[in-house]
Design a protein around this motif. Structure first.
Motif, PDB file in Angstrom:
ATOM      1  N   ASP A 153       0.852  -1.190   0.000  1.00 57.98           N
ATOM      2  CA  ASP A 153       0.000   0.000   0.000  1.00 57.98           C
ATOM      3  C   ASP A 153       0.888   1.240   0.000  1.00 57.98           C
ATOM      4  O   ASP A 153       1.642   1.462   0.951  1.00 57.98           O
ATOM      5  N   GLY A 154       0.801   2.026  -1.069  1.00 59.21           N
ATOM      6  CA  GLY A 154       1.570   3.262  -1.155  1.00 59.21           C
ATOM      7  C   GLY A 154       3.070   3.049  -1.082  1.00 59.21           C
ATOM      8  O   GLY A 154       3.787   3.877  -0.505  1.00 59.21           O
ATOM      9  N   LEU A 161       6.512  -6.653   9.689  1.00 53.45           N
ATOM     10  CA  LEU A 161       7.718  -6.066   9.117  1.00 53.45           C
ATOM     11  C   LEU A 161       7.269  -5.245   7.909  1.00 53.45           C
ATOM     12  O   LEU A 161       6.690  -5.786   6.963  1.00 53.45           O
ATOM     13  N   ARG A 162       7.531  -3.937   7.963  1.00 48.00           N
ATOM     14  CA  ARG A 162       7.115  -3.039   6.886  1.00 48.00           C
ATOM     15  C   ARG A 162       8.342  -2.515   6.159  1.00 48.00           C
ATOM     16  O   ARG A 162       9.256  -1.973   6.779  1.00 48.00           O
ATOM     17  N   VAL A 163       8.348  -2.677   4.854  1.00 45.37           N
ATOM     18  CA  VAL A 163       9.486  -2.272   4.025  1.00 45.37           C
ATOM     19  C   VAL A 163       9.002  -1.234   3.007  1.00 45.37           C
ATOM     20  O   VAL A 163       8.126  -1.522   2.199  1.00 45.37           O
ATOM     21  N   THR A 164       9.576  -0.041   3.072  1.00 42.01           N
ATOM     22  CA  THR A 164       9.217   1.021   2.134  1.00 42.01           C
ATOM     23  C   THR A 164      10.114   0.943   0.907  1.00 42.01           C
ATOM     24  O   THR A 164      11.345   0.935   1.029  1.00 42.01           O
TER      25      THR A 164
END
Length: 212
Positions: free
Chosen positions: A178-179, A191-194
Motif C-alpha cells: 500500500d503506497g 515487518l514493513r518495508v518502504t
C-alpha cells in the motif's frame, strides 16, 4: 720384515682411531645443534603463546564486533519478527524498561501524544535505530523499531539500499502493498518495508499492527 708389518698396522690403527674420533665429534656437534634448535623452537612457541595471552581480550572483542554485524540465527521464544542489535534480540511488544536493560540508554528521547495508541508516545534514538513506545497500564511498550540506515539489517539480512527483488528473495511475495509500503505479518507483529521509485529499499520498520 715383522717390524715393518707392525709399523704399518700401527699406522692403520692410528688412522682408524682418528677417523672414528672425527665421526664421534661430528655426531656430537650435530646432536648439540639439534638440541639448540629444539630449545629455540620451544622458546618461539612460548613467545607466541604469551603474545596470544596478552592480546586475548582484543581478539575476543574483534570477534564480538564481527558477530554484531551479522544477522542473528537464534529462534525467539515469543514468535514473530525479531531484530538483532549489538548481540541482543529486540521485538515490538517488549517493555521499554527491558530493552534499556539489554542495550542501554538512548542518545535522545522525544515525547508526544501518540497518533496510533492512547496516551503519550516516546521516541528513543539510538543512532541507526529508533524505538517508539506507547503507554499501557503504566508501562511503556515498544510498538515500532525503525532501521534508519544501511548500518543495520534485519535478522534475515535485509538492509536499506537492497532491491525489492532482494526483499522478495529473503521474505517471499506474501505481503500486502500500500503506497509503496510492503507489509509482512508474522506471529502478531509486522515487518514493513518502504520501496522507493527505483525499486530499492529506503526504510525498514518492525511494528505492532495498528489498532482497529
Amino acid at each position: 720384515m715383522k717390524k715393518k708389518v707392525l709399523a704399518a698396522l700401527f699406522m692403520i690403527s692410528a688412522f682408524a682411531f682418528t677417523a672414528c674420533g672425527s665421526e664421534v665429534k661430528e655426531a656430537q656437534s650435530t646432536a648439540v645443534e639439534l638440541t639448540e634448535g629444539a630449545i629455540a623452537l620451544t622458546e618461539s612457541a612460548q613467545d607466541l603463546a604469551n603474545i596470544v595471552d596478552d592480546n586475548a581480550d582484543e581478539l575476543n572483542n574483534l570477534v564480538d564486533n564481527e558477530d554484531n554485524n551479522k544477522p542473528a540465527t537464534q529462534e525467539t521464544s515469543v514468535g514473530g519478527f525479531a531484530f538483532y542489535y549489538n548481540g541482543k534480540t529486540l521485538q515490538v511488544g517488549m517493555k521499554m524498561s527491558d530493552i534499556v536493560l539489554l542495550i542501554g540508554d538512548a542518545n535522545a528521547v522525544h515525547e508526544a501524544a501518540s497518533c496510533a495508541f492512547e496516551g503519550m508516545s516516546r521516541q528513543y534514538n539510538y543512532g541507526s535505530i529508533e524505538i517508539i513506545t506507547y503507554e499501557e497500564d503504566g508501562e511503556e511498550i515498544c510498538c515500532n523499531i525503525y532501521l534508519n540506515d544501511d548500518m543495520v539489517m534485519t535478522q534475515e539480512g535485509l538492509y536499506s539500499g537492497m532491491s525489492k527483488a532482494d526483499m522478495e528473495q529473503i521474505y517471499g511475495t506474501s505481503y500486502a502493498e500500500d503506497g509503496g509500503i510492503c507489509t509482512y505479518a508474522k506471529g502478531g507483529n509486522e515487518l514493513r518495508v518502504t520501496i522507493g521509485s527505483d525499486n530499492s529499499v529506503i526504510f525498514i520498520e518492525y511494528a505492532l499492527p495498528n489498532p482497529q
